[in-house]
Scaffold this active site. Structure first.
Site, short mmCIF file in Angstrom:
data_model
loop_
_atom_site.label_atom_id
_atom_site.label_comp_id
_atom_site.label_asym_id
_atom_site.label_seq_id
_atom_site.Cartn_x
_atom_site.Cartn_y
_atom_site.Cartn_z
N SER A 132 0.82 -1.21 0.00
CA SER A 132 0.00 0.00 0.00
C SER A 132 0.86 1.26 0.00
O SER A 132 1.96 1.27 0.55
CB SER A 132 -0.92 0.04 1.22
OG SER A 132 -1.67 1.24 1.19
N LYS A 186 -4.52 -6.87 3.46
CA LYS A 186 -4.55 -5.75 2.49
C LYS A 186 -5.97 -5.48 2.03
O LYS A 186 -6.38 -4.32 1.85
CB LYS A 186 -3.63 -6.06 1.29
CG LYS A 186 -3.65 -4.97 0.20
CD LYS A 186 -3.25 -3.62 0.75
CE LYS A 186 -3.07 -2.50 -0.21
NZ LYS A 186 -3.90 -2.33 -1.35
N HIS A 189 -7.61 -3.58 4.69
CA HIS A 189 -7.04 -2.23 4.61
C HIS A 189 -7.84 -1.42 3.59
O HIS A 189 -8.24 -0.27 3.84
CB HIS A 189 -5.56 -2.31 4.21
CG HIS A 189 -4.96 -1.02 3.75
ND1 HIS A 189 -5.23 -0.48 2.50
CD2 HIS A 189 -4.12 -0.14 4.35
CE1 HIS A 189 -4.58 0.67 2.36
NE2 HIS A 189 -3.90 0.89 3.47
N ASN A 190 -8.07 -2.01 2.43
CA ASN A 190 -8.80 -1.29 1.38
C ASN A 190 -10.26 -1.06 1.75
O ASN A 190 -10.83 -0.03 1.40
CB ASN A 190 -8.70 -2.05 0.06
CG ASN A 190 -7.36 -1.82 -0.62
OD1 ASN A 190 -6.36 -1.62 0.06
ND2 ASN A 190 -7.34 -1.85 -1.93
N GLU A 193 -10.16 1.82 3.81
CA GLU A 193 -9.88 2.94 2.89
C GLU A 193 -11.20 3.44 2.25
O GLU A 193 -11.45 4.66 2.21
CB GLU A 193 -8.91 2.44 1.82
CG GLU A 193 -8.55 3.41 0.72
CD GLU A 193 -7.61 2.73 -0.31
OE1 GLU A 193 -6.54 2.22 0.08
OE2 GLU A 193 -7.96 2.70 -1.51
C1 6PG Z 1 -3.22 1.24 -1.70
C2 6PG Z 1 -4.53 1.27 -2.45
C3 6PG Z 1 -4.47 0.61 -3.78
C4 6PG Z 1 -5.81 0.54 -4.50
C5 6PG Z 1 -6.33 1.83 -4.96
C6 6PG Z 1 -7.55 1.75 -5.87
O1 6PG Z 1 -3.25 0.75 -0.60
O2 6PG Z 1 -2.22 1.72 -2.23
O3 6PG Z 1 -5.49 0.61 -1.69
O4 6PG Z 1 -3.97 -0.68 -3.57
O5 6PG Z 1 -5.66 -0.25 -5.60
O6 6PG Z 1 -6.65 2.63 -3.86
O7 6PG Z 1 -8.58 1.03 -5.31
P1 6PG Z 1 -10.05 1.16 -5.89
O8 6PG Z 1 -9.93 1.24 -7.39
O9 6PG Z 1 -10.78 -0.06 -5.50
O10 6PG Z 1 -10.61 2.40 -5.31
#
Ligand code: 6PG
Length: 499
Positions: A132, A186, A189-190, A193
């Protein structure tokens, strides 16, 4: 490159910006590295960017693999899905037993489990690693979540610790657990996010439409908030977005961007996995849904014309509401992290990952997209009590949440009354209110299920499950069919649970 080593110590497959940047980062830490991409253009880009470094680019897979010292350590940074399988098939022709293959992309954890099992059979050490931090993180210090083959990770540990982001000198990388633990962490984590991004977007909506703030006032507010307890990467980049003008104009680029959010799917996977392990993460679910809803632009426009008036400004003292909005955002962010950590704890048991929540919080403090000062509190909570069932039980978190709860309630109430959509805020608050309710109205759901489907219910103070004939027998044909009416109706009859 300056001089050609006989063999390179690390290889990267996929020379998109992430792959190139990670490779340059590794080279900066004294490792001689090779990169491979089918596209000569990407190879040329790597060569240009790595002038003077021990880096070489290849567009021929065999030459690339042969250039790496054995046992080889090779990472893939390619789009998740079938491409990963295709790359593995291609590489298997040239790799030897004992080589290490790392998937550094956002692969689904079930794919990683499958790949690890099949590659183990041919003697390859495979591990999935969440990376990430976006392009800048890859270049100057990402947060990394490796899992799977522990011995293979140990070999790679010095490289990853060297290139990871550092917080108080500690590298933001650690072994997460067996199998697909790294990709699972991960994924969550997303999910977090997605939740945080939706909350910040809703905050912007309240500021703009509810409090009538202009872009400059919004920029100033996010800037100020980012100096306090809300300090985090996502608020930090938000304040920058509110300063960025569309080229050759005097208005923000943001105002020219369509209000339809895209996604690659990791948030959805988080919600799906949470449903699979029956663990509630409603803020994240709502964040996923809102990205989907946003895409129905034409429908939204039709409905906007049909259901008037549009949302009105929030009633109340604007300055006070803005202060409470900061509280609401902090409250909801804490709840989002809490949901993510709860999912990790639960899935860890189900999938036997043995995840260490303190370690996860620790490596998320730097480099990654959800890094924030609050992650220090999460780290302390799980470090002090390894058995902590839920983040909201931590005394320090309890104190903080209690202090911002009134603001969260006021803002959600005012936004709802004004006709404004704040689904992630509302979901965070309702999740919290439900979770702190010792007796929920869910007893009624038990009764209803038993009424129409003889699904049974449990009784306070009694062992076992019970079924009741809720209406007089044979009174209603529809009821008879659905409720599997018994011969001798009893008002409360212990039964064996339905299968
Ligand atoms: C990171 C992000 C990355 C992710 C983008 C796009 O931790 O660097 O999570 O891995 O791919 O943020 O994610 P989406 O296209 O699903 O918004």
């Amino acid at each position: 490159m300056s001089e050609t080593p006989t063999k390179y110590s690390f290889g990267m497959i996929g020379l998109g910006t992430m792959g190139r940047n990670l490779l340059l980062n590794i080279a900066d830490h004294g490792f001689a590295v090779a990169g491979y991409d089918k596209s000569q253009k990407q190879v040329d880009l790597l060569r240009e960017e790595s002038e003077g470094k021990a880096v070489e680019g290849f567009s021929d897979p065999e030459a690339f693999v042969q250039s790496i010292a054995t046992p080889r350590a090779i990472m893939m940074l390619v789009p998740a899905g079938p491409i990963v399988d295709a790359v593995i098939v291609e590489m298997q022709q040239y790799l030897s037993p004992g080589d290490i293959l790392i998937d550094g992309g956002n692969s689904h954890f079930t794919d990683t489990e499958r790949r690890a099992t099949s590659l183990e059979k041919v003697g390859l050490h495979f591990f999935g690693m969440g990376v990430s931090g976006g392009e800048e993180g890859a270049r100057f210090g990402p947060s990394m979540m490796p899992g799977g083959d522990r011995e293979a990770y140990k070999v790679m540990q010095p490289v990853f610790e060297a290139i990871a982001a550092k917080v108080d000198g500690a590298p933001c990388v650690a072994y997460m657990g067996p199998g697909a633990a790294g990709h699972y962490v991960k994924m969550v984590h997303n999910g977090i996010e997605y939740g945080l991004m939706e909350l910040i977007a809703e905050t912007y909506g309240v500021m703009k439409n509810g409090l009538g703030m202009d872009n400059e006032a919004i920029r100033q507010t996010f800037t100020k908030w980012n100096e306090g307890r809300l300090q985090c990467y996502l608020v930090d980049i938000t304040k920058d977005i509110f300063a960025y003008k569309a080229p050759d104009t005097d208005h923000l680029l943001l105002d020219d961007i369509r209000d339809e959010a895209r996604s690659k799917g990791t948030g959805k996977w988080t919600s799906q996995s949470a449903m699979d392990v029956a663990l509630p993460i409603p803020t994240i679910d709502n964040a996923v849904s809102m990205r989907d809803l946003s895409k129905f632009k034409a429908l939204r426009e039709q409905l906007a014309a049909l259901y008037l008036p549009v949302a009105s400004p929030l009633s109340g003292d604007k300055e006070e509401l803005l202060r409470q909005l900061e509280e609401a955002l902090y409250f909801s962010m804490v709840v989002t992290y809490a949901q993510g950590m709860h999912l990790l704890a639960s899935a860890s048991k189900d999938l036997k990952y043995d995840l260490q929540l303190a370690t996860i919080a620790k490596i998320w403090r730097g480099g990654c997209i959800i890094r924030s000062v609050f992650l220090n509190d999460i780290f302390n909570a799980f470090e002090q009590n390894k058995e902590l069932e839920h983040l909201l039980l931590d005394p320090n978190v309890q104190k903080q949440v209690t202090s911002v709860l009134p603001g969260a309630r006021t803002v959600v109430g005012a936004a709802v009354a004004a006709g404004m959509a704040v689904p992630a805020f509302s979901a965070s608050l309702s999740y919290f209110e439900a979770l702190r309710t010792a007796r929920l109205p869910s007893n009624l759901i038990q009764a209803q299920r038993d009424y129409f489907g003889a699904h049974t219910y449990e009784l306070i103070g009694h062992e076992g499950v019970f079924h009741t004939q809720w209406t007089p027998k044979h009174e209603d044909a529809t009821f008879k069919k659905g409720a599997q009416v018994e011969e001798e109706p009893q008002s409360q009859q212990p039964v064996t649970p339905n299968k």
